[in-house]
Motif scaffolding. Structure first.
Motif, PDB file in Angstrom:
ATOM      1  N   TRP A   1     -30.432   6.380 -15.559  1.00 20.67           N
ATOM      2  CA  TRP A   1     -30.318   7.933 -14.642  1.00 20.67           C
ATOM      3  C   TRP A   1     -32.221   8.000 -15.294  1.00 20.67           C
ATOM      4  N   LEU A   2     -32.304   7.452 -16.065  1.00 23.36           N
ATOM      5  CA  LEU A   2     -33.687   7.786 -17.021  1.00 23.36           C
ATOM      6  C   LEU A   2     -34.790   6.582 -15.922  1.00 23.36           C
ATOM      7  N   GLN A   3     -33.965   5.611 -15.196  1.00 21.90           N
ATOM      8  CA  GLN A   3     -35.132   4.894 -14.542  1.00 21.90           C
ATOM      9  C   GLN A   3     -35.026   6.248 -13.690  1.00 21.90           C
ATOM     10  N   ASN A   4     -34.426   6.532 -12.797  1.00 24.16           N
ATOM     11  CA  ASN A   4     -34.189   7.199 -11.616  1.00 24.16           C
ATOM     12  C   ASN A   4     -35.055   8.483 -11.393  1.00 24.16           C
ATOM     13  N   GLY A   5     -35.312   9.045 -13.124  1.00 27.61           N
ATOM     14  CA  GLY A   5     -36.075  10.222 -12.788  1.00 27.61           C
ATOM     15  C   GLY A   5     -35.417  11.536 -13.575  1.00 27.61           C
ATOM     16  N   TYR A   6     -34.322  11.431 -13.803  1.00 26.87           N
ATOM     17  CA  TYR A   6     -33.038  12.569 -14.165  1.00 26.87           C
ATOM     18  C   TYR A   6     -33.563  12.453 -15.649  1.00 26.87           C
ATOM     19  N   LYS A   7     -33.780  13.753 -15.938  1.00 27.64           N
ATOM     20  CA  LYS A   7     -33.958  14.564 -16.768  1.00 27.64           C
ATOM     21  C   LYS A   7     -32.314  14.240 -18.186  1.00 27.64           C
ATOM     22  N   ILE A   8     -32.779  14.564 -19.431  1.00 29.28           N
ATOM     23  CA  ILE A   8     -31.769  13.684 -19.877  1.00 29.28           C
ATOM     24  C   ILE A   8     -31.647  14.379 -21.257  1.00 29.28           C
ATOM     25  N   LYS A   9     -31.129  16.036 -21.167  1.00 34.34           N
ATOM     26  CA  LYS A   9     -31.236  17.129 -22.341  1.00 34.34           C
ATOM     27  C   LYS A   9     -30.608  16.211 -23.806  1.00 34.34           C
ATOM     28  N   VAL A  10     -30.848  16.502 -24.544  1.00 35.10           N
ATOM     29  CA  VAL A  10     -29.867  15.437 -26.427  1.00 35.10           C
ATOM     30  C   VAL A  10     -29.771  16.764 -27.304  1.00 35.10           C
ATOM     31  N   GLY A  11     -28.717  17.562 -27.643  1.00 38.85           N
ATOM     32  CA  GLY A  11     -28.212  17.932 -28.527  1.00 38.85           C
ATOM     33  C   GLY A  11     -27.671  17.213 -29.743  1.00 38.85           C
ATOM     34  N   ILE A  12     -28.393  17.684 -31.116  1.00 34.58           N
ATOM     35  CA  ILE A  12     -27.780  16.966 -32.385  1.00 34.58           C
ATOM     36  C   ILE A  12     -26.785  17.816 -32.700  1.00 34.58           C
ATOM     37  N   THR A  13     -26.046  17.122 -33.334  1.00 35.30           N
ATOM     38  CA  THR A  13     -24.907  17.510 -34.335  1.00 35.30           C
ATOM     39  C   THR A  13     -24.924  16.153 -35.584  1.00 35.30           C
ATOM     40  N   ASP A  14     -23.750  17.639 -36.741  1.00 31.89           N
ATOM     41  CA  ASP A  14     -24.111  16.223 -37.369  1.00 31.89           C
ATOM     42  C   ASP A  14     -22.218  15.630 -37.360  1.00 31.89           C
ATOM     43  N   PHE A  15     -21.766  15.917 -37.018  1.00 29.67           N
ATOM     44  CA  PHE A  15     -20.042  15.139 -36.535  1.00 29.67           C
ATOM     45  C   PHE A  15     -19.950  13.795 -35.897  1.00 29.67           C
ATOM     46  N   GLU A  16     -19.962  12.769 -36.582  1.00 29.73           N
ATOM     47  CA  GLU A  16     -19.435  11.493 -36.368  1.00 29.73           C
ATOM     48  C   GLU A  16     -18.343  11.505 -35.516  1.00 29.73           C
ATOM     49  N   THR A  17     -18.096  10.333 -34.259  1.00 25.90           N
ATOM     50  CA  THR A  17     -17.081  10.521 -33.397  1.00 25.90           C
ATOM     51  C   THR A  17     -16.004   9.265 -33.604  1.00 25.90           C
ATOM     52  N   VAL A  18     -14.838   9.322 -33.832  1.00 30.36           N
ATOM     53  CA  VAL A  18     -14.159   8.535 -34.342  1.00 30.36           C
ATOM     54  C   VAL A  18     -13.203   8.009 -32.706  1.00 30.36           C
ATOM     55  N   GLY A  19     -13.722   6.934 -31.986  1.00 31.60           N
ATOM     56  CA  GLY A  19     -13.325   6.686 -30.839  1.00 31.60           C
ATOM     57  C   GLY A  19     -11.885   5.571 -31.483  1.00 31.60           C
ATOM     58  N   ILE A  20     -11.036   5.538 -30.474  1.00 31.29           N
ATOM     59  CA  ILE A  20     -10.100   5.023 -30.623  1.00 31.29           C
ATOM     60  C   ILE A  20     -10.321   4.174 -29.500  1.00 31.29           C
ATOM     61  N   ASP A  21     -10.984   2.853 -30.276  1.00 33.63           N
ATOM     62  CA  ASP A  21     -10.676   1.480 -29.583  1.00 33.63           C
ATOM     63  C   ASP A  21      -9.537   0.026 -29.466  1.00 33.63           C
ATOM     64  N   THR A  22      -9.011   0.347 -30.410  1.00 36.19           N
ATOM     65  CA  THR A  22      -7.775  -1.056 -31.427  1.00 36.19           C
ATOM     66  C   THR A  22      -6.633  -0.209 -31.904  1.00 36.19           C
ATOM     67  N   PRO A  23      -5.508  -1.316 -32.022  1.00 29.92           N
ATOM     68  CA  PRO A  23      -4.407  -0.947 -32.597  1.00 29.92           C
ATOM     69  C   PRO A  23      -4.910  -0.575 -33.924  1.00 29.92           C
ATOM     70  N   GLU A  24      -5.779  -0.910 -34.966  1.00 26.76           N
ATOM     71  CA  GLU A  24      -6.357  -0.966 -36.156  1.00 26.76           C
ATOM     72  C   GLU A  24      -7.090   0.364 -36.032  1.00 26.76           C
ATOM     73  N   ASP A  25      -8.092   1.167 -35.018  1.00 29.21           N
ATOM     74  CA  ASP A  25      -8.645   1.797 -34.844  1.00 29.21           C
ATOM     75  C   ASP A  25      -7.629   3.158 -34.837  1.00 29.21           C
ATOM     76  N   LEU A  26      -6.035   2.892 -34.891  1.00 26.51           N
ATOM     77  CA  LEU A  26      -5.526   3.993 -34.584  1.00 26.51           C
ATOM     78  C   LEU A  26      -5.144   4.253 -35.936  1.00 26.51           C
ATOM     79  N   GLU A  27      -4.762   3.155 -36.756  1.00 24.14           N
ATOM     80  CA  GLU A  27      -4.083   2.957 -38.406  1.00 24.14           C
ATOM     81  C   GLU A  27      -4.958   3.550 -38.903  1.00 24.14           C
ATOM     82  N   ARG A  28      -6.387   3.901 -38.848  1.00 25.91           N
ATOM     83  CA  ARG A  28      -7.504   4.209 -39.415  1.00 25.91           C
ATOM     84  C   ARG A  28      -7.489   5.678 -38.982  1.00 25.91           C
ATOM     85  N   ALA A  29      -7.309   6.357 -37.961  1.00 26.08           N
ATOM     86  CA  ALA A  29      -7.300   8.031 -37.349  1.00 26.08           C
ATOM     87  C   ALA A  29      -5.788   7.956 -38.027  1.00 26.08           C
ATOM     88  N   GLU A  30      -5.319   7.543 -37.796  1.00 26.62           N
ATOM     89  CA  GLU A  30      -3.663   7.909 -38.654  1.00 26.62           C
ATOM     90  C   GLU A  30      -4.008   8.955 -39.953  1.00 26.62           C
TER      91      GLU A  30
END
Length: 247
Positions: free
Chosen positions: A211-240
């Motif tokens: 998108w950037l290389q084709n000239g689109y403008k991407i606005k970036v908001g700022i957060t103080d919170f980390e996201t916690v994704g679930i990619d593996t069964p181990e991630d699910l255990e940590r999320a629990e």
């Protein structure tokens, strides 16, 4: 301005098949995402290519739309869902279906980016807390201009802080981590999904560089919170465990 949330969710996953239907704290992972998005935006749909996910979403009272199985990205899946729904929303908010701890404030932050009429696409970033995290190629970095628009995304450590010992770089520049929450003006979503892969996207394996290389403008908001994704069964255990600690 009207917003709608679309949550792409696939059943197939090499590291964790069926993860949208994994149970976390007595609820499906996809249910936790859906409930947060629908509470913030008022209207939300899960876009899936699997009847098991579709039926589960309908079963807990959510809304879902079936999409094709051959999409190469979640963005393409969202565009098909938007076309099928025929929504009159001005902005489409893309929330990943494997992030059950998405914060209300993060969704609100990405929506506020559209208060700026120049915003075509929006996403969010979080300040890095240590250099080890900055140097992780799985955590893309964002370089911003003075108006808060993305100049570049990279898996490499950018910018290079010249004349400073590497362990002191974080004290000399506010390195920003990219978090994968996106929003698009509806007409822009239709345009970017028709673009061919770009050379920068292929090099870094980051779709937003197309998108950037084709000239689109991407606005970036700022957060103080980390996201916690679930990619593996181990991630699910940590999320629990994380959920128990939150309670």
């Amino acid at each position: 301005m009207k917003f709608i949330g679309i949550i792409p969710a696939r059943y197939a996953s090499s590291r964790f098949p069926g993860k949208p239907l994994a149970v976390l704290g007595g609820k499906y992972v996809i249910q936790r995402v859906y409930e947060t998005v629908s509470q913030v935006l008022g209207e939300a749909y899960v876009a899936t290519d699997d009847e098991r996910i579709y039926n589960a979403v309908i079963g807990f009272g959510g809304k879902a739309v079936m999409t094709r199985t051959d999409h190469k990205s979640g963005t393409d899946r969202i565009e098909e869902a938007v076309e099928k729904l025929g929504t009159d929303a001005d902005v489409i908010v893309n929330v990943q279906g494997d992030e059950p701890f998405i914060q209300r404030s993060q969704i609100e932050t990405v929506c506020r980016c559209f208060d700026d009429a120049d915003t075509q696409i929006a996403t969010i970033g979080k300040p890095f807390e240590d250099m080890e995290a900055v140097e992780n190629p799985n955590s893309p970095k964002i370089v911003l201009d003075n108006r808060g628009y993305a100049m570049y995304f990279s898996r490499s450590v950018i910018p290079f802080v010249r004349g400073v010992e590497r362990e002191k770089w974080l004290k000399n520049y506010p390195f920003l981590k990219h978090l994968g929450l996106y929003a698009y003006r509806k007409e822009v979503l239709g345009e970017v999904t028709k673009l061919p892969q770009s050379s920068l996207e292929k090099a870094e394996s980051l779709e937003q560089l197309r998108w950037l290389q084709n000239g689109y403008k991407i606005k970036v908001g700022i957060t103080d919170f980390e996201t916690v994704g679930i990619d593996t069964p181990e991630d699910l255990e940590r999320a629990e465990q994380f959920l128990k600690e939150m309670k």
